[in-house]
Every structure is written in C-alpha cells, then in structure tokens.
Design an enzyme around this catalytic site. Structure first.
Site, PDB file in Angstrom:
ATOM      1  N   GLU A   1      32.361  45.444  45.001  1.00  0.00           N
ATOM      2  CA  GLU A   1      33.281  45.559  46.127  1.00  0.00           C
ATOM      3  C   GLU A   1      33.232  46.942  46.778  1.00  0.00           C
ATOM      4  OE1 GLU A   1      36.545  42.183  44.964  1.00  0.00           O
ATOM      5  OE2 GLU A   1      36.699  44.109  43.936  1.00  0.00           O
TER       6      GLU A   1
ATOM      7  N   GLU B   1      32.385  36.237  40.032  1.00  0.00           N
ATOM      8  CA  GLU B   1      33.793  36.121  39.663  1.00  0.00           C
ATOM      9  C   GLU B   1      34.277  34.754  40.138  1.00  0.00           C
ATOM     10  OE1 GLU B   1      36.216  39.395  41.056  1.00  0.00           O
ATOM     11  OE2 GLU B   1      34.689  40.878  40.512  1.00  0.00           O
TER      12      GLU B   1
END
Length: 1015
Positions: free
Chosen positions: A434, A513
């Site tokens: 991220e 994820e």
C-alpha cells in the site's frame, strides 16, 4: 552538532557495511542483548524546537562521551520497546492503520519526538585484535525508527529501516577490554513516512544487537541457490577475498564435498539423488561452506520456482496458497521475537491447514524463516515499506515516486533480499504494501530481478503489471475475482485499460489479502475457494490476518484486558481495527479459523449414497506434493447424537497411496439407519502418526451425511380459537401474568420478547465497502452501493429499542394465546407476534409466529425471541450444529451432533464485545442450572424444514453493543437465552464484501415451534 540526519531521506550514513545474509558462523561474536542504561527525552536534542531538553551544560552529543555520567538513568532491557516497559513510564503505544500520527510534511517530523538514549559497556577479548581479525562489525537486527551509533565516543553512523538489519564497521573505534556503546533512537524520522504499516508504533531497540569479529580469510557472504528438476543443483555465490580460498562445500548426507581453490573455480554443483523441498515435505540438508578461517552452516532445501503462462509452479507443480498475513506481534513483548512462541505460531498454522505466509509488511526476525524452512511454508517475503497515509493526499508527494527517496527505497529492498536469500521457504519477494506506485518501486523491482532470477517479484499496488510478475489484489469481490479467472471476460480490471487487463489475465493471480478476519467472521470463505477450484489462473490467497494485536493491559483495579487503538489516549487512532486476526491476542483460535481450516483442507472428503443405499466416500488429495499415506479415515455413525458404530479406512487405492492431485472413491460398511430420529455418518481425515506440528490423530478435515429416513410430518398444534373465560395463569411448568411468562420450571423468567437486534459485529459496523442490499452483486462486479454500515441502519430503524404493545391475551383449550405488536419510537413499521401456548401432557408447546409489516427497507440482524433467565442458568448441551458458533455463511466447520459447554465456553471473548455464540440447526437444547440439567427445549423445523438456532449469554445484545471491552460489560443478574428463527450472515465488510445476498436476512414471516419441559 547537526540533527539533520533525522529528516534525511537517504538510507543511513557512516560506516555502514553492505547488506549480506544472516549467517550461522563459527567466527567469534558477542551478544549485546541485556540490560542497558536508558533515558527518554521528549524531543530530539539539537533540533530547532528542542529547547532545554538537556540538563544545563550538557551538549547535544555529550551522551556519547565515555566520561558522561549515566548513574541516574534507568535500566531497560534490549531487545524491548520502551513504550511497553514500566507501565507507561516511557510513553504509550500508538495504533494507526492508514493515518500518520504526525503531520504529513515529508521529510519533517514534530518537535515532540520521543528520543531514547541507550548506553552499555562491554568487554572485547584481546584475541579479537590480533592479526587474524580483519574487521569488527556491529549488527542491529531491528531498531525503530532511526538511530545514531557511537563507540567509545566515536560516531559510527546512522541506521534506518526499523525491521531491517544494519551492520557497521567499528574496527577503528573498539579496543581490547572495556568499551562503551551508545545508541540514540528517535521515534519519528523521515523513515517513519516509509513505515506506515497497519500496526502499533513501537519505538526502541527491539531485535538483537551483536558484535562480530570478522576473520582474515573469512567468508563475507554465502549464497547457495538451489534448484530441483528430478535432480538437484547448487549454484554458489561466495563473497570473500581471494586469500580465503580454498573454500569447501560439504553436504554430509549427500556425501558431497567440493573444494574450490580460487574464486574462478566456484561453479554450480549437480547432485543426482536428492529429495526436493516443499511446504508439505520440507526436506532440508545440513550443509557447510568453510575456509581455513571460518565455517558457515546452512540448511538447504532443493526447489525450483517458475512461472509458466498463468501458472505459479514449484518443482513443476502448481501452488495453491492457503495463507495468512502475519505481523510480528505479541500481547506482552510487541515485536520482540521469542523462538518458542514463533514455533508454536507456525505449528498452530499447520494444524489449521495454513500452508503459506506473507510477512506483512516487513521481514520478520531472521530465525522465523529458519523455522518456516523447517516446518514447511510457502513464504512471500515483504520489504519494510508502506506509505499508505499518502492515499489521503491522492498520492501527492508519495515517496514511491519522488527521486529524493529512491536510494532509501532501493536500499530497503537490497537489505530485504540479501539478508534472507538462502531460505528455501521464500518463493516470492514483495516490494512492500500500500505505497501507491511510482518509479522508485519500479527501481526496487528492477534491482531484485537483476539480483535474483530464481524468484518472482510481487507488489499488489502495481495494478497494471508494469514491473511485477504476478497479478495480486486485495479484497476483490466474488464477481470481480470470477472475472479475473475467466478467459472469456473482457471486464476492465482495477486501474487497467483493456490491454493491461488482458495482460494481467495471462499471469498467476493471488489474493494477497482477503476474507478480513476482524471479530466474528469472516463469512463466505467457501465462495473464494470455489473460484480457486474452478479457475486455473487463481492460486489462492492470504487471509488478513493471523493474530489480533492486542496489548495485555490492566485497569486500575488489576483487571486484565487486551488494549487496542484509543486505549492509550492517542490523539488519533484507528480503534479496534488492529484486532482482526484468525487467533485472538492470547492465541485462542477463533471459529473463523476452524471454518477456514475445513474449507481449505487439502484432503477433501465427500459422502454420497449410491443406488443400493450404501455410502460412498470420495477422497481428493489436493496437496502440492505429498501422497496421503500419512492420513487415516475415521468414520462414525450416530443416532440422535449418540455414537453406535465406528471404524477406520485407509486412503490407499489399487495402486498404493493416494497421490497428490488424485482422488478415489471408497465404499463404507453397510450402515443401518434408525427407523426414527436422525442417523448421521461422519468421516474425519486424521494424521496417522505424530508430526513436528501435531499429534497422531489430529483432524485435517471432516464431512457428514444425513442417513435418516423420511420422517412423518410432525403433528404441530395449530392455533386454536379462543374460549370464554380468563386466560390461565398456570400451564404445566409455566406461570403467566397478563400473558407474560413469569416462572418456568420453578425459576423466575421473563419473556419471550421479540428480538431483531444483535450486538453489531465488526463486519456489521463496516462501511468502507459497498452494501449489497437488494441489488444483484453481479451487476457492478460486486462493489455494491455506497451505504451506511448495517449497524447504523439497524440503529436508525430502532431495532435495538423495540417496544411492545400487547393487543390481546386469550384463553385457549389447555392453553393461552398472546398477540403483541413490536415497534420502535418514531417508526411506522412494526412486527406482529403471536404466541400460542398449549399444554400436552408434561410438555408445554409454544408456537411463535413472527410477521413483519410491509415497508421494512433493510436486512434484519436476527428474527427471534429472548428469554430472561436467572444467573444460575450457566450452560447448555444441545443436538445440532456445533461445537462452535455458526452463522448462515459460516457453517462448513459445524458438525451435527451432541455438544455442550458452560456459558463462557458457548461464546467467544472478542476484543470488542459483539454478536457471538449462535449455534445453528438445533433439534433440542438442555439448559443447566448450577451445572445440573434444568430445562429441555425441543425445536421443530418450520414448514420449509428450517431449524432455529440458540445462544446463551450473560448480557443482553443491547448491553454487549455498548461495551468497548469485555471487562466493561455490566455485571448481570441474569442469563439470556436467544432462540432465533434466523440470523443474518457475517460477510467481511469491516474490510471487504458485504454479506452475500444468499445469506442476508430479509424481513419475512418466520415461525418457531418449541416443546418445553423440565429436565
């Protein structure tokens, strides 16, 4: 003295030694772990805002002087985090997910910058200064976040990269005998902008510190790359001076000894007879690389990682990742490593069919990877990088695309790869998490590709696949994941145009994820696994995440609890979003982990009945490598929950053990079902023998088949017409007052009252992802529509504050009818409830018809009733699904049978109290009073064959919803029995998709049919 190093955007400075492997060497070394002298300053000396942070007369770097007096300082253990020491004496932890806990003004940090000064003395042997020593190096394995080092008053350098190793050359500063090491650690620095991972900010020296004597003729670095393609190959890279040669490679078990007389002689070594390494069969060989001056010990696993088309292969076979994201976190130690705990963590993963780990979002302690090699896991090793907070700025100023940060980012990747390159378990490198995208990430990938051709590069934020090798996403919905897997799909992928979308569909796809495991959930794990089974391009994924990050804390009166964001009075925080693990902070597995274990088990079982009525068992071995010779099949037959027969089968077929990728069908012995009641056949796949991670008999998977004959329709009493006269006040074991139950089986009770509310789960509170509502999730790739959380919608509708209006209480023959209407203040919608009580012998029949009015534009959390019972009602046994809680989209691990437990055992102690303890498909439940049977309730299916569920709790759902932590639940004088005709699903909307419509509870008429008697 300048403090500009705090805001320097570079990777560090001074006498830094180039990154190399973390090696097990016999060269002399000295651990500097232990007690250090310590003081904490509120700001960094030498900065413009530091003011008078130092004592009068103390200069900025006087602390480094050997004459400095630290006798008044405290003592602090290394490794540790200072914010976890001395009950807050040195500050408190801070939790943020995306937010930076300081202004976003890179590379600057606030004046309020806690700074820890560490000092310790140590003795260095005289022998280290003889001519046989080439250099003395000082190694730090983990310091958060930036630190300056002095030895004997001499500045050595500045280290950066909290979860990355850094070595310094201290040869010129050390002397025989007593020496002084001083380290100044700053909590905030320019490096903090690169370390915005979803976790606690925990400053300090939290990993090992070691002094090493590097010998003349020693081995600076060793990399033994291995391959396997039926035979093995070792491709060595030896970093050493020419004077170190000859160098010898030995693998005793293989009878291998190779001597290289010079650097030019170092060449690949072929080995014919070698067993491959895999996550299932983690075959390791002890090896050594030696010069005359130093010997390095390694453990080799032979395997080849390769991408062929859209297939990710190890040793030529496709890998399916059934993985977890694992932070380094411990309720007491934070990120301080403990080998016994790490080993148990990995063993627990293996017991729950987890085969892969993404080291989110930084390299773990190096010993952890030794354990992963040994026990067997596929590992994605991730660099210490996340800049998520720049997302709020639409990535303006993001270090990932700013040339000023390039060296720091590439250096972080270099240190990640170099430290851990010898590990067989690592099958992919990951650039970080991220951090947007940009030229610096591309440079990290380019360096990695050039350095290591044997492993692919991963990074989820590279949506278009410009510089990575696999297509990776997080939290893609079921429809979107389906479109990724389909060859005939032309839907645009996230951040991609048509050409980029087509290119990404030619690559292996992983969910780095998914199925976010926050609180009660996740639901619908099986939907993702079905897609993995269906589409070859899909390679599984990594659950977010393995463990809750709670910090063990005590209240003023000594009550223990696990703290999350906000519990330490942080200025900004992200609450309990850090409590999102498949195991709780105390390592208790959640029901979600049991569900995951069953769904992803590589030994897949299915029971069917053939035309002759005999049971057939299909066994599919979905393992990567191993046959099923280590598995025994145990079957049992139960009549109405009581075992009546059992036996064992092997997984061997006509050609021997069931091989990986194969399946077979076995016929079980003839089983006679009972003429009445229920007969269930259950089969478990269990380990034949003990392993390094589980005892013999450990279950891997289970399946069931209902063999019950068709039962005659149950003669349920129908509502009768009222008769003249007053409604009775007593019916068998029950007494009433104005139509309300007041005693039952000799104890005071209240109810039943309609209950539509449940204490919102973390997923019920989630609103970052769209809601499905009545819309078809396939229409917009499963993104749903922007909407408030379910919890907000429910509260706005007043479901937590329904009021009752009794419309009618009437006498029936041998019974009582009560009609009520429930609604919330300021609501036009209501629910009509009719209770029909009828006495039949010693049984009290209760039929409850629940009918919502038209116009409810929402989903209900539940449709059921609540009975308020005395507190001495303390447990239950039941025949139904169990033994753990279950919900409509989380039923795979629930086994139909007889189960039981105390009130505490029936519920899960989630870090934030929420809905828990629902047990589905109940036939009967027997409540205990002070441990002895008290009341039996038999529940019959409704007209559509749907069975109710139950839960038993110490607090009402309304009380639970208001409590931030378990210890803040109010003291209760009651126990509460919930009998639910239906429950809403769980989903994973805390960070993922909403409850799939198939499992959503729409407002609808429901009926409960119960038979009640004293136990």
């Amino acid at each position: 003295m300048s403090s500009s190093y705090i805001t320097d955007q570079g990777p560090g400075s001074g006498l830094r030694v180039p990154a190399r492997s973390w090696l097990n060497s016999d060269a002399p070394s000295l651990s500097l772990n232990g007690d250090w002298r310590f003081r904490l300053l509120p700001t960094a000396p030498g900065t413009p805002g530091a003011g008078s942070v130092l004592a009068t007369g103390e200069t900025v770097e006087a602390v480094a002087s050997e004459s400095f007096d630290d006798s008044s300082w405290d003592t602090l253990a290394v490794p540790s985090h200072w914010v976890l020491a001395e009950d807050g004496k040195y500050g408190r932890p801070i939790y943020t997910n995306v937010q930076y806990p300081f202004p976003i003004d890179p590379p600057f940090v606030p004046d309020a910058n806690p700074t820890g000064d560490y000092r310790r003395t140590f003795d260095v042997p005289d022998s280290w200064f003889e001519s046989t020593t080439a250099a003395l190096t000082l190694r730090f394995d983990g310091v958060e976040s930036r630190y300056k080092v002095w030895v004997n008053g001499v500045e050595i350098g500045v280290g950066s990269g909290s979860r990355l190793a850094q070595e310094f050359d201290v040869s010129e500063a050390l002397r025989p005998g007593k020496n002084l090491l001083v380290v100044r650690v700053h909590q905030w620095s320019a490096a903090s902008y690169l370390e915005d991972q979803d976790q606690w900010w925990l400053p300090g020296i939290f990993r090992d510190v070691k002094l090493q004597a590097r010998p003349v003729g020693g081995l600076t670095d060793v990399w033994l790359r291995t391959d396997w393609s039926g035979s093995g190959t070792i491709t060595p890279e030896i970093t050493a001076d020419p004077a170190a040669f000859p160098v010898t490679l030995r693998v005793p078990e293989l009878g291998l000894e190779v001597i290289w007389d010079s650097p030019a002689d170092v060449a690949p070594v072929s080995i014919d007879a070698v067993e491959p390494w895999s996550a299932e069969v983690p075959r390791l060989y002890d090896a050594s690389v030696s010069s005359a001056a130093e010997s390095i010990s390694l453990r080799l696993g032979f395997r080849t990682v390769k991408i062929v088309g859209d297939q990710f292969l190890v040793n030529g076979r496709k890998v399916i990742f059934h993985g977890v994201n694992r932070h380094e976190t411990n309720a007491d130690r934070g990120r301080v490593f403990d080998e016994a705990s790490a080993r148990e963590d990995l063993a627990l993963m293996k017991r729950f069919n987890v085969n892969a780990i993404r080291t989110s979002h930084y390299p773990p302690h190096p010993r952890f990877l030794d354990l992963a090699d040994e026990l067997g896991f596929w590992v994605i090793l991730e660099c210490d990088l996340e800049t998520h907070g720049f997302h709020a700025l639409k990535w303006v100023g993001n270090p990932s695309d700013d040339p000023a940060w390039r060296d720091a980012l590439v250096d972080r990747m270099e240190r990640t790869v170099e430290r851990d390159k010898n590990h067989a378990s690592i099958v992919m490198w990951s650039l970080g998490n991220e951090s947007g995208t940009g030229a610096n990430l591309a440079a990290m990938a380019a360096w990695t590709h050039a350095r290591d051709l044997s492993r692919p590069v991963h990074y989820e934020g590279d949506y278009t696949g410009a510089y990575t090798d696999v297509y990776s996403r997080m939290y893609s919905s079921i429809p979107e994941t389906d479109s990724i897997g389909r060859n005939d799909s032309h839907a645009l992928l996230l951040g991609c145009n048509a050409i980029e979308s087509a290119r990404q569909r030619t690559r292996p796809f992983i969910l780095c994820e998914y199925v976010h495991a926050m609180g009660n959930g996740p639901g619908a794990i099986d939907q993702y696994e079905d897609l993995v089974d269906k589409y070859p391009r899909l390679h599984g994924g990594f659950v977010w995440e393995w463990r809750d990050h709670g910090i063990r804390t005590r209240t003023a009166d000594g009550t223990e609890f696990f703290a999350y964001g906000g519990d330490f009075d942080e200025v900004i925080h992200d609450g309990n979003f850090v409590m999102d693990g498949m195991i709780l902070s105390d390592s208790t597995p959640t029901p979600g982990l049991f569900e995951y274990k069953q769904i992803v088990s590589p030994i897949r079982l299915a029971l069917t009945l053939n035309a002759e009525g005999n049971a057939g068992l299909t066994v599919a071995n979905l393992r990567h490598t191993s046959d099923a010779s280590d598995v025994v099949l145990r079957w049992r037959v139960e009549h109405n929950g009581t075992r009546v027969d059992a036996g064992e089968l092997t997984t061997d077929g006509a050609n021997g053990p069931l091989q990986a990728g194969d399946s077979l069908t076995l016929t079980l012995p003839t089983i006679v079902a009972a003429a009445e009641g229920e007969t269930w056949l259950s089969v478990e796949a269990v380990l034949r023998e003990a392993t390094a991670w589980a005892p013999a008999g450990h279950p891997l998977s289970e399946t069931q088949l209902d063999l019950s004959p068709a039962q005659p329709p149950l003669r349920v009493p129908r509502p009768a017409s009222p008769i003249a006269g007053a409604a009775p006040v007593e019916l068998g074991p029950a007494t009433f007052d104005a139509g309300s139950l007041v005693t039952l089986a000799g104890l005071p009770v209240a109810g039943p009252r309609l209950e539509l509310w449940r204490a919102p789960t973390d997923n019920d509170k989630g609103q970052g992802f769209g809601a499905y509502g009545p819309e078809d999730p396939w229409i917009n790739s499963g993104r749903g529509v922007p909407a408030p959380s379910s919890a907000v919608v429910w509260q706005q509708a007043g479901l937590d504050r329904l009021t009752r209006r009794v419309e009618d209480v009437a006498a029936l023959p041998q019974g009582l009818r009560v009609r009520s209407r429930y609604a919330a203040a300021n609501s036009e919608h209501d629910v009509a409830v009719e209770e029909n009580w009828q006495l039949s012998g010693d049984e009290l029949w209760l039929r409850i018809d629940i009918a919502p009015s038209a116009g409810w534009d929402l989903v209900f959390p539940r449709i059921g009733v609540r009975l308020d019972l005395p507190s001495e009602v303390d447990g239950a046994s039941w025949f139904g699904a169990g033994p753990r809680e279950s919900y409509p989209d989380s039923l795979h691990s629930a086994v139909v049978g007889t189960h039981g437990g105390s009130l505490e055992e029936l519920n899960v102690n989630y870090a934030r109290p929420q809905e828990t303890g629902h047990h589905s498909d109940v036939r009967w439940v027997e409540l205990s009073r002070d441990g002895a049977p008290w009341l039996r309730i038999e529940a019959d299916p409704d007209a559509l064959g749907r069975r109710p569920g139950f839960s038993l709790a110490k607090n009402t759902a309304q009380e639970v919803a208001l409590a931030p932590h378990p210890h803040e639940l109010p003291e209760s004088q009651h126990s509460y029995l919930y009998l639910d005709a239906a429950q809403h699903g769980l989903g994973s909307r805390a960070c993922g998709p909403d409850v799939w419509p198939d499992f959503a509870l729409r407002p609808e008429a429901r009926t409960l049919v119960l038979r009640i008697r004293a136990a």
